[in-house]
Write a protein that holds these residues in place. Structure first.
Motif, PDB file in Angstrom:
ATOM      1  N   GLN A  73       0.821  -1.212   0.000  1.00 43.58           N
ATOM      2  CA  GLN A  73       0.000   0.000   0.000  1.00 43.58           C
ATOM      3  C   GLN A  73       0.854   1.261   0.000  1.00 43.58           C
ATOM      4  O   GLN A  73       0.520   2.243  -0.674  1.00 43.58           O
ATOM      5  CB  GLN A  73      -0.933   0.000   1.216  1.00 43.58           C
ATOM      6  CG  GLN A  73      -2.074  -0.995   1.109  1.00 43.58           C
ATOM      7  CD  GLN A  73      -2.967  -0.961   2.334  1.00 43.58           C
ATOM      8  OE1 GLN A  73      -2.497  -1.067   3.466  1.00 43.58           O
ATOM      9  NE2 GLN A  73      -4.256  -0.820   2.109  1.00 43.58           N
ATOM     10  N   ILE A  74       1.946   1.232   0.754  1.00 45.97           N
ATOM     11  CA  ILE A  74       2.857   2.385   0.757  1.00 45.97           C
ATOM     12  C   ILE A  74       3.365   2.650  -0.652  1.00 45.97           C
ATOM     13  O   ILE A  74       3.391   3.799  -1.119  1.00 45.97           O
ATOM     14  CB  ILE A  74       4.054   2.144   1.707  1.00 45.97           C
ATOM     15  CG1 ILE A  74       3.601   2.004   3.149  1.00 45.97           C
ATOM     16  CG2 ILE A  74       5.059   3.313   1.598  1.00 45.97           C
ATOM     17  CD1 ILE A  74       4.661   1.423   4.077  1.00 45.97           C
ATOM     18  N   LYS A  75       3.761   1.593  -1.345  1.00 55.18           N
ATOM     19  CA  LYS A  75       4.307   1.760  -2.697  1.00 55.18           C
ATOM     20  C   LYS A  75       3.269   2.325  -3.659  1.00 55.18           C
ATOM     21  O   LYS A  75       3.617   3.074  -4.584  1.00 55.18           O
ATOM     22  CB  LYS A  75       4.872   0.430  -3.206  1.00 55.18           C
ATOM     23  CG  LYS A  75       6.109  -0.027  -2.439  1.00 55.18           C
ATOM     24  CD  LYS A  75       6.947  -1.018  -3.229  1.00 55.18           C
ATOM     25  CE  LYS A  75       6.224  -2.318  -3.455  1.00 55.18           C
ATOM     26  NZ  LYS A  75       7.065  -3.273  -4.214  1.00 55.18           N
ATOM     27  N   ARG A 113       2.643   6.230  -2.594  1.00 56.65           N
ATOM     28  CA  ARG A 113       3.721   7.162  -2.932  1.00 56.65           C
ATOM     29  C   ARG A 113       3.772   7.472  -4.426  1.00 56.65           C
ATOM     30  O   ARG A 113       4.441   8.411  -4.855  1.00 56.65           O
ATOM     31  CB  ARG A 113       5.068   6.584  -2.502  1.00 56.65           C
ATOM     32  CG  ARG A 113       5.563   5.434  -3.381  1.00 56.65           C
ATOM     33  CD  ARG A 113       6.888   4.895  -2.936  1.00 56.65           C
ATOM     34  NE  ARG A 113       7.313   3.782  -3.787  1.00 56.65           N
ATOM     35  CZ  ARG A 113       8.389   3.045  -3.553  1.00 56.65           C
ATOM     36  NH1 ARG A 113       9.148   3.289  -2.489  1.00 56.65           N
ATOM     37  NH2 ARG A 113       8.720   2.066  -4.377  1.00 56.65           N
ATOM     38  N   ASN A 114       3.080   6.660  -5.232  1.00 57.41           N
ATOM     39  CA  ASN A 114       3.170   6.778  -6.687  1.00 57.41           C
ATOM     40  C   ASN A 114       1.781   6.981  -7.298  1.00 57.41           C
ATOM     41  O   ASN A 114       1.355   6.245  -8.184  1.00 57.41           O
ATOM     42  CB  ASN A 114       3.849   5.534  -7.267  1.00 57.41           C
ATOM     43  CG  ASN A 114       4.242   5.729  -8.724  1.00 57.41           C
ATOM     44  OD1 ASN A 114       4.493   6.838  -9.179  1.00 57.41           O
ATOM     45  ND2 ASN A 114       4.296   4.629  -9.465  1.00 57.41           N
ATOM     46  N   VAL A 147      -5.153   3.970 -12.415  1.00 57.07           N
ATOM     47  CA  VAL A 147      -5.056   4.394 -11.019  1.00 57.07           C
ATOM     48  C   VAL A 147      -6.255   3.878 -10.244  1.00 57.07           C
ATOM     49  O   VAL A 147      -7.404   4.028 -10.667  1.00 57.07           O
ATOM     50  CB  VAL A 147      -4.939   5.939 -10.915  1.00 57.07           C
ATOM     51  CG1 VAL A 147      -6.156   6.646 -11.489  1.00 57.07           C
ATOM     52  CG2 VAL A 147      -4.710   6.366  -9.476  1.00 57.07           C
ATOM     53  N   ASP A 148      -6.001   3.224  -9.112  1.00 54.03           N
ATOM     54  CA  ASP A 148      -7.065   2.634  -8.305  1.00 54.03           C
ATOM     55  C   ASP A 148      -7.624   3.609  -7.274  1.00 54.03           C
ATOM     56  O   ASP A 148      -8.768   3.499  -6.855  1.00 54.03           O
ATOM     57  CB  ASP A 148      -6.559   1.386  -7.586  1.00 54.03           C
ATOM     58  CG  ASP A 148      -6.502   0.177  -8.516  1.00 54.03           C
ATOM     59  OD1 ASP A 148      -7.167   0.215  -9.566  1.00 54.03           O
ATOM     60  OD2 ASP A 148      -5.787  -0.793  -8.188  1.00 54.03           O
ATOM     61  N   PHE A 149      -6.784   4.537  -6.793  1.00 53.81           N
ATOM     62  CA  PHE A 149      -7.237   5.536  -5.815  1.00 53.81           C
ATOM     63  C   PHE A 149      -6.301   6.736  -5.914  1.00 53.81           C
ATOM     64  O   PHE A 149      -5.232   6.663  -6.517  1.00 53.81           O
ATOM     65  CB  PHE A 149      -7.236   4.961  -4.391  1.00 53.81           C
ATOM     66  CG  PHE A 149      -5.882   4.482  -3.926  1.00 53.81           C
ATOM     67  CD1 PHE A 149      -4.976   5.339  -3.319  1.00 53.81           C
ATOM     68  CD2 PHE A 149      -5.509   3.146  -4.095  1.00 53.81           C
ATOM     69  CE1 PHE A 149      -3.734   4.898  -2.908  1.00 53.81           C
ATOM     70  CE2 PHE A 149      -4.266   2.691  -3.681  1.00 53.81           C
ATOM     71  CZ  PHE A 149      -3.376   3.574  -3.089  1.00 53.81           C
ATOM     72  N   TRP A 150      -6.720   7.863  -5.333  1.00 56.28           N
ATOM     73  CA  TRP A 150      -5.885   9.062  -5.384  1.00 56.28           C
ATOM     74  C   TRP A 150      -4.720   8.912  -4.403  1.00 56.28           C
ATOM     75  O   TRP A 150      -4.919   8.803  -3.197  1.00 56.28           O
ATOM     76  CB  TRP A 150      -6.689  10.310  -5.038  1.00 56.28           C
ATOM     77  CG  TRP A 150      -7.928  10.524  -5.849  1.00 56.28           C
ATOM     78  CD1 TRP A 150      -9.182  10.754  -5.386  1.00 56.28           C
ATOM     79  CD2 TRP A 150      -8.025  10.556  -7.272  1.00 56.28           C
ATOM     80  NE1 TRP A 150     -10.067  10.915  -6.427  1.00 56.28           N
ATOM     81  CE2 TRP A 150      -9.379  10.794  -7.601  1.00 56.28           C
ATOM     82  CE3 TRP A 150      -7.112  10.384  -8.323  1.00 56.28           C
ATOM     83  CZ2 TRP A 150      -9.841  10.883  -8.913  1.00 56.28           C
ATOM     84  CZ3 TRP A 150      -7.568  10.473  -9.628  1.00 56.28           C
ATOM     85  CH2 TRP A 150      -8.907  10.715  -9.919  1.00 56.28           C
ATOM     86  N   ASN A 206       2.352  12.059  -4.961  1.00 54.27           N
ATOM     87  CA  ASN A 206       3.603  12.037  -5.715  1.00 54.27           C
ATOM     88  C   ASN A 206       4.720  12.211  -4.697  1.00 54.27           C
ATOM     89  O   ASN A 206       5.118  13.318  -4.380  1.00 54.27           O
ATOM     90  CB  ASN A 206       3.620  13.148  -6.763  1.00 54.27           C
ATOM     91  CG  ASN A 206       4.915  13.160  -7.564  1.00 54.27           C
ATOM     92  OD1 ASN A 206       5.725  12.249  -7.468  1.00 54.27           O
ATOM     93  ND2 ASN A 206       5.124  14.198  -8.346  1.00 54.27           N
ATOM     94  N   SER A 207       5.184  11.117  -4.129  1.00 58.24           N
ATOM     95  CA  SER A 207       6.150  11.177  -3.035  1.00 58.24           C
ATOM     96  C   SER A 207       7.172  10.067  -3.194  1.00 58.24           C
ATOM     97  O   SER A 207       7.200   9.097  -2.441  1.00 58.24           O
ATOM     98  CB  SER A 207       5.432  11.053  -1.682  1.00 58.24           C
ATOM     99  OG  SER A 207       6.351  11.183  -0.619  1.00 58.24           O
TER     100      SER A 207
END
Length: 369
Positions: free
Chosen positions: A209-211, A214-215, A224-227, A230-231
């Motif tokens: 989930q983190i990955k 962050r993208n 894209v599955d969710f908003w 950009n980190s």
């Protein structure tokens, strides 16, 4: 402005001693033209997970983002409460507020870390996370906090921004709670040449989930599955961090040696940090608590000694936190310490002669030979 005789940091010396390795690492990235989420990032994440004794580590753009992303993944939403400390850097609270949740501040112990008993008092039906800050490079009382976490079924997110490789009860910071959040800012013991952050966990679902978060929330290049955010950690910063991660034990050893010298020379005159038998303190900062703090700091400046205050205004007394309704005396220990704390130069390039000059100057200020 004159260069201090004893500077608080020494980035020039750090660069000079590792210039060749840094330039080689940077050239490797630049010559390939691979700047985002490349092999350097993956390698650094694996190295960092090993360092923290966790199964996974996922890098992000900075330490603040790491807290925000972790809180979002834990499902923290508007109206929820997250308990943390007020004597930390502002990100510890702003990350909570930026999710729409409410920062709830618990007071601290004599060692500046969060007081588990006050954490217990602050728990309500709205409490959805406990976020201890491992301040100054030493772990909070995680044994007691873990018991509270288990009792109330409230997850712990470790704000370990200042505490890479710190330990308590033989457990490494970032491996004890459900996730650990780190900053790799230039001032940290393990430092990038700009902003950088990383999250650790033993939960593969959270890691994945983190990955995604962050993208942008992208499951592939086009969907894209969710908003998300950009980190992403730049490859350039990852390459720089890879040149430094294996130097970290030596860096911390030097800081611990300097801390020992300070404690030997200043105990009984000012309050020095005391490392307990079950702790491994990494001394991101060496904080004394002293009388006439402001006068001492001014005197040390005249002696060519650069010092800092971490932090002069607790978060609950900042203008941004007025809406939370904290009054003078709400956190008595935190408020008492803010006027007494002073961070002495302890970086790995501070020589023994420089440390002794700091000690001599402080002793002279207080009228001691």
């Amino acid at each position: 402005m004159n260069t201090p005789e004893v500077p608080y940091v020494n980035f020039k010396k750090q660069y000079d001693e590792s210039k060749d390795a840094l330039l080689k690492a940077i050239d490797s990235v630049m010559s390939r033209g691979a700047f985002i989420l490349g092999p350097e990032v993956e390698e650094f994440e694996k190295e960092f997970a090993l360092l923290c004794d966790t199964k996974f580590a996922a890098s992000v753009a900075n330490g603040t983002d790491s807290l925000i992303i972790a809180l979002k993944i834990l499902g923290i939403k508007p109206g929820d409460e997250v308990i943390t400390a007020s004597n930390s850097w502002i990100s510890s609270a702003s990350a909570i507020a930026l999710t729409g949740a409410i920062p709830v501040f618990a007071d601290v112990l004599d060692d500046q870390n969060i007081d588990p008993q006050d954490v217990r008092k602050k728990i309500t039906a709205k409490t959805k996370c406990i976020m201890p800050v491992h301040l100054t490079g030493r772990c909070a009382a995680m044994g007691e906090l873990t018991k509270i976490s288990t009792e109330y079924s409230i997850p712990i997110l470790e704000d370990a921004a200042q505490a890479v490789t710190a330990k308590v009860d033989n457990q490494v910071a970032g491996s004890i709670g459900i996730m650990g959040s780190f900053s790799l800012h230039p001032l940290k013991n393990l430092n990038a040449a700009g902003d950088a952050g990383i999250l650790t966990t033993n939960d593969e679902t959270l890691y994945q989930q983190i990955k995604l978060y962050r993208n942008h929330g992208l499951k592939n290049r086009d969907e894209v599955d969710f908003w998300g955010y950009n980190s992403r950690l730049d490859n350039l910063q990852a390459a720089i961090l890879l040149t430094r991660i294996h130097q970290l034990p030596e860096i911390i050893s030097a800081r611990r040696k300097n801390a020992t010298l300070y404690t030997e020379g200043l105990s009984g005159l000012v309050k020095c940090p005391v490392e307990k038998p079950n702790e491994f303190h990494t001394y991101h900062v060496y904080v004394i608590q002293c009388d006439k703090r402001n006068e001492l700091q001014s005197y040390l400046t005249k002696c060519g000694i650069e010092t800092k205050i971490h932090y002069p205004i607790p978060i609950h007394q900042q203008n941004a936190a007025k809406y939370l309704g904290y009054k003078q005396g709400s956190l008595p220990i935190t408020e008492q310490q803010k006027d007494r704390i002073l961070s002495l130069p302890i970086n790995q390039y501070t020589s023994e002669d420089q440390i002794q000059w700091v000690i001599k100057s402080i002793r002279k200020f207080y009228g001691r030979s």
